[in-house]
Every structure is written in C-alpha cells, then in structure tokens.
Design a protein around this motif. Structure first.
Motif, PDB file in Angstrom:
ATOM      1  N   ALA A 172      11.447  47.377  22.031  1.00 52.28           N
ATOM      2  CA  ALA A 172      10.423  46.354  22.246  1.00 52.28           C
ATOM      3  C   ALA A 172      10.235  46.064  23.733  1.00 52.28           C
ATOM      4  O   ALA A 172       9.104  45.924  24.215  1.00 52.28           O
ATOM      5  CB  ALA A 172      10.803  45.074  21.500  1.00 52.28           C
ATOM      6  N   TYR A 173      11.327  45.978  24.476  1.00 55.57           N
ATOM      7  CA  TYR A 173      11.257  45.706  25.909  1.00 55.57           C
ATOM      8  C   TYR A 173      10.637  46.861  26.691  1.00 55.57           C
ATOM      9  O   TYR A 173      10.019  46.649  27.735  1.00 55.57           O
ATOM     10  CB  TYR A 173      12.649  45.430  26.458  1.00 55.57           C
ATOM     11  CG  TYR A 173      13.006  43.968  26.558  1.00 55.57           C
ATOM     12  CD1 TYR A 173      12.800  43.256  27.728  1.00 55.57           C
ATOM     13  CD2 TYR A 173      13.570  43.285  25.481  1.00 55.57           C
ATOM     14  CE1 TYR A 173      13.131  41.919  27.826  1.00 55.57           C
ATOM     15  CE2 TYR A 173      13.906  41.948  25.565  1.00 55.57           C
ATOM     16  CZ  TYR A 173      13.688  41.270  26.749  1.00 55.57           C
ATOM     17  OH  TYR A 173      14.009  39.941  26.841  1.00 55.57           O
ATOM     18  N   ALA A 174      10.797  48.086  26.212  1.00 54.84           N
ATOM     19  CA  ALA A 174      10.378  49.267  26.970  1.00 54.84           C
ATOM     20  C   ALA A 174       8.891  49.262  27.302  1.00 54.84           C
ATOM     21  O   ALA A 174       8.476  49.764  28.355  1.00 54.84           O
ATOM     22  CB  ALA A 174      10.746  50.538  26.210  1.00 54.84           C
ATOM     23  N   VAL A 175       8.065  48.723  26.412  1.00 55.83           N
ATOM     24  CA  VAL A 175       6.619  48.718  26.645  1.00 55.83           C
ATOM     25  C   VAL A 175       6.185  47.491  27.446  1.00 55.83           C
ATOM     26  O   VAL A 175       4.986  47.260  27.635  1.00 55.83           O
ATOM     27  CB  VAL A 175       5.834  48.789  25.320  1.00 55.83           C
ATOM     28  CG1 VAL A 175       6.102  50.118  24.621  1.00 55.83           C
ATOM     29  CG2 VAL A 175       6.186  47.625  24.395  1.00 55.83           C
ATOM     30  N   ASP A 176       7.148  46.721  27.930  1.00 63.53           N
ATOM     31  CA  ASP A 176       6.912  45.590  28.821  1.00 63.53           C
ATOM     32  C   ASP A 176       5.957  44.562  28.207  1.00 63.53           C
ATOM     33  O   ASP A 176       4.917  44.223  28.795  1.00 63.53           O
ATOM     34  CB  ASP A 176       6.356  46.076  30.170  1.00 63.53           C
ATOM     35  CG  ASP A 176       6.448  44.995  31.246  1.00 63.53           C
ATOM     36  OD1 ASP A 176       7.337  44.130  31.142  1.00 63.53           O
ATOM     37  OD2 ASP A 176       5.615  45.012  32.176  1.00 63.53           O
ATOM     38  N   PRO A 177       6.274  44.023  27.032  1.00 64.02           N
ATOM     39  CA  PRO A 177       5.387  43.043  26.397  1.00 64.02           C
ATOM     40  C   PRO A 177       5.408  41.712  27.135  1.00 64.02           C
ATOM     41  O   PRO A 177       6.400  41.356  27.782  1.00 64.02           O
ATOM     42  CB  PRO A 177       5.980  42.899  24.995  1.00 64.02           C
ATOM     43  CG  PRO A 177       7.438  43.157  25.199  1.00 64.02           C
ATOM     44  CD  PRO A 177       7.517  44.224  26.257  1.00 64.02           C
ATOM     45  N   LYS A 178       4.322  40.959  27.013  1.00 66.48           N
ATOM     46  CA  LYS A 178       4.275  39.626  27.602  1.00 66.48           C
ATOM     47  C   LYS A 178       5.148  38.658  26.818  1.00 66.48           C
ATOM     48  O   LYS A 178       5.736  37.730  27.386  1.00 66.48           O
ATOM     49  CB  LYS A 178       2.835  39.116  27.635  1.00 66.48           C
ATOM     50  CG  LYS A 178       1.928  39.861  28.598  1.00 66.48           C
ATOM     51  CD  LYS A 178       0.522  39.281  28.577  1.00 66.48           C
ATOM     52  CE  LYS A 178      -0.378  40.011  29.566  1.00 66.48           C
ATOM     53  NZ  LYS A 178      -1.776  39.479  29.534  1.00 66.48           N
ATOM     54  N   VAL A 179       5.192  38.847  25.496  1.00 65.78           N
ATOM     55  CA  VAL A 179       5.982  37.957  24.648  1.00 65.78           C
ATOM     56  C   VAL A 179       6.779  38.783  23.654  1.00 65.78           C
ATOM     57  O   VAL A 179       6.416  39.910  23.320  1.00 65.78           O
ATOM     58  CB  VAL A 179       5.089  36.946  23.894  1.00 65.78           C
ATOM     59  CG1 VAL A 179       4.259  36.113  24.854  1.00 65.78           C
ATOM     60  CG2 VAL A 179       4.192  37.648  22.890  1.00 65.78           C
ATOM     61  N   LEU A 180       7.878  38.197  23.183  1.00 65.04           N
ATOM     62  CA  LEU A 180       8.679  38.795  22.119  1.00 65.04           C
ATOM     63  C   LEU A 180       8.601  37.902  20.889  1.00 65.04           C
ATOM     64  O   LEU A 180       8.823  36.691  20.970  1.00 65.04           O
ATOM     65  CB  LEU A 180      10.142  38.934  22.546  1.00 65.04           C
ATOM     66  CG  LEU A 180      10.503  40.065  23.506  1.00 65.04           C
ATOM     67  CD1 LEU A 180      11.988  39.985  23.846  1.00 65.04           C
ATOM     68  CD2 LEU A 180      10.175  41.422  22.908  1.00 65.04           C
TER      69      LEU A 180
END
Length: 260
Positions: free
Chosen positions: A148-156
């Motif tokens: 999930a972090y790899a695609v650099d999301p704005k929110v989790l």
C-alpha cells in the motif's frame, strides 16, 4: 484542507425484503496527517464508511472528498488494507509490493528500488524473495502494508487489518504501524472492533451507533506519540479505554429490551 471529509453520507442497501439503511447522514472530517480509528457495535457501518471512502462502494446520499476531490471510484491515492492480506501466492514479497507500481507503468529499476525500501521499512528485508506461504500472519500483513505504501497514497484506509492475528502479534503490528506512520504522518482511517487497539493507535476515536449507522461520539486521545507499553498500563489509558467502552457498549439502542 482536510484529507478526508464525509458530508451527510448515507448508504441504503435494497433487498427483496425491503431496504436496509447502513449509514445515515454521517459527517466526519479527518485532518491531514491525522490517525483516526473508528469503532462500534456489529452492523454499525464501519466497513461501509471505509469502502465508500475507498471508492469501492457508492454512497446513496452525500459525498466523500479526499484532498478536496470527490471520490468517484478507486484510486492509487487511497491505499486500502483489509483483514485478508490478498497477496498473490505465486509472487514473492518483492513482486507483491511491486505490483501496484508495475500496473502504473513504473520502470523495473525504479519499482524494484521502491519495493526494497518499503520492505525494509516494515522489517521484511530478510524475506524479500520469500513466497507468502512461508510467512506468518503478521509478516503477510506487513507485506500488504508495504504494498500500500509503495504507490505513495495520500491516505491509508485500513479495515480491521490485525483482526485475524493472535494477541501478541497484534500488539507488535500496532507498534510497527505507528513507527511507520510516525515517519511521514500519512492520514490514516483505521476500522477496528477492539477498544484497546482503537485507543492505543488514534489521535481521535470515532464511536459509531448502529440501526442505522451514524456517529455516536468522538473521543480525543490526549496521549503523546510515540505510544509505549507503559502507556497501555497507565491510568490515563485506562480512563480513555473506559470512555470508549461505555460509548460503544452502553448506547441507549443497545440497552433496549433489557430488563429495568
């Protein structure tokens, strides 16, 4: 500008037997960099809220915005992590973490570098070439978080991600998640049914009421970060836990029909 904003959100599920109102006029603002947990009785619409924010489910009333943009479907800007890890069993840890980047068209060298950095961040550096079947439950969830972090999301958006783990592993994963979160203060909306987990992780705990789902109470958690084992055993934590417990399990609607 808030990262996530629910504005009078409702969700009705129509069935052959009639309609079922899962959410009714839910309004909630989650600020940029805030860690918010959502807890409540079964059927209160916690997961429905998250799925609407993720773009996996449409609201039948109201709207959700992320950084001011209305949610109209899934987006890599919103990383979603579920209780089930949803890892590809034939892919290694590295290949699983790379997957979203590959779909986005990132070249092999860049996505491998990013994947390795995320894998190290969640403490799986020694298992980069391992298949999911060789990993423990906690390690699989770390892999899912790294992906999930790899695609650099704005929110989790996290839907009971530690619900299937044993108690000791769960505590370790909570600390690992907070350590990761503390590095970049990414906005997190975390669904849980565990009161202790809700208090330990959050800056605010949102308590939902059911039938139909709506916000019952919002409780600030005035404990500093980083959270520690000593905090879990403190009087301050016990007081907050009691507040959340009472808000969840002593709602008027839950007491209806009991003897007086």
């Amino acid at each position: 500008m808030p990262s996530i904003e629910f504005r009078e959100v409702s969700r009705d599920f129509g069935t052959k037997a009639g309609g079922f109102l899962a959410l009714e006029n839910v309004s909630l603002t989650i600020e940029d960099g805030e860690f918010v947990t959502v807890v409540g009785p079964s059927g209160c619409g916690k997961s429905t809220m998250l799925n609407i924010a993720a773009g996996l489910l449409e609201a039948t009333g109201g709207s959700v915005t992320v950084d001011g943009e209305e949610v109209r479907g899934p987006s890599p800007e919103r990383g979603v992590i579920f209780q089930q890890y949803a890892l590809f069993p034939w892919m290694t840890v590295t290949e699983n973490v790379e997957f979203g980047l590959k779909v986005a068209g990132v070249d092999r060298t860049e996505r491998r570098t990013t994947a390795r950095r995320m894998i190290d961040m969640v403490g799986l550096g020694d298992f980069a070439d391992a298949l999911p079947k060789t990993l423990s439950g906690g390690m699989k969830q770390r892999c899912a978080i790294a992906r999930a972090y790899a695609v650099d999301p704005k929110v989790l958006l996290m839907d009971e991600p530690f619900g299937a783990l044993d108690a000791l592993t769960r505590i370790g994963m909570q600390d690992s998640l907070l350590e990761t979160w503390s590095r970049d203060r990414r906005t997190v909306m975390f669904i849980t049914h565990d009161v202790d987990e809700a208090v330990y992780l959050a800056g605010r705990v949102v308590v939902m009421a059911a039938r139909p789902g709506r916000i019952h109470r919002i409780i600030p958690v005035d404990l500093p970060y980083p959270r520690t084992e000593e905090m879990r055993l403190s009087a301050e934590f016990a007081s907050l836990r009691r507040q959340v417990w009472n808000a969840v399990y002593h709602q008027p609607s839950m007491l209806e029909g009991t003897s007086s």
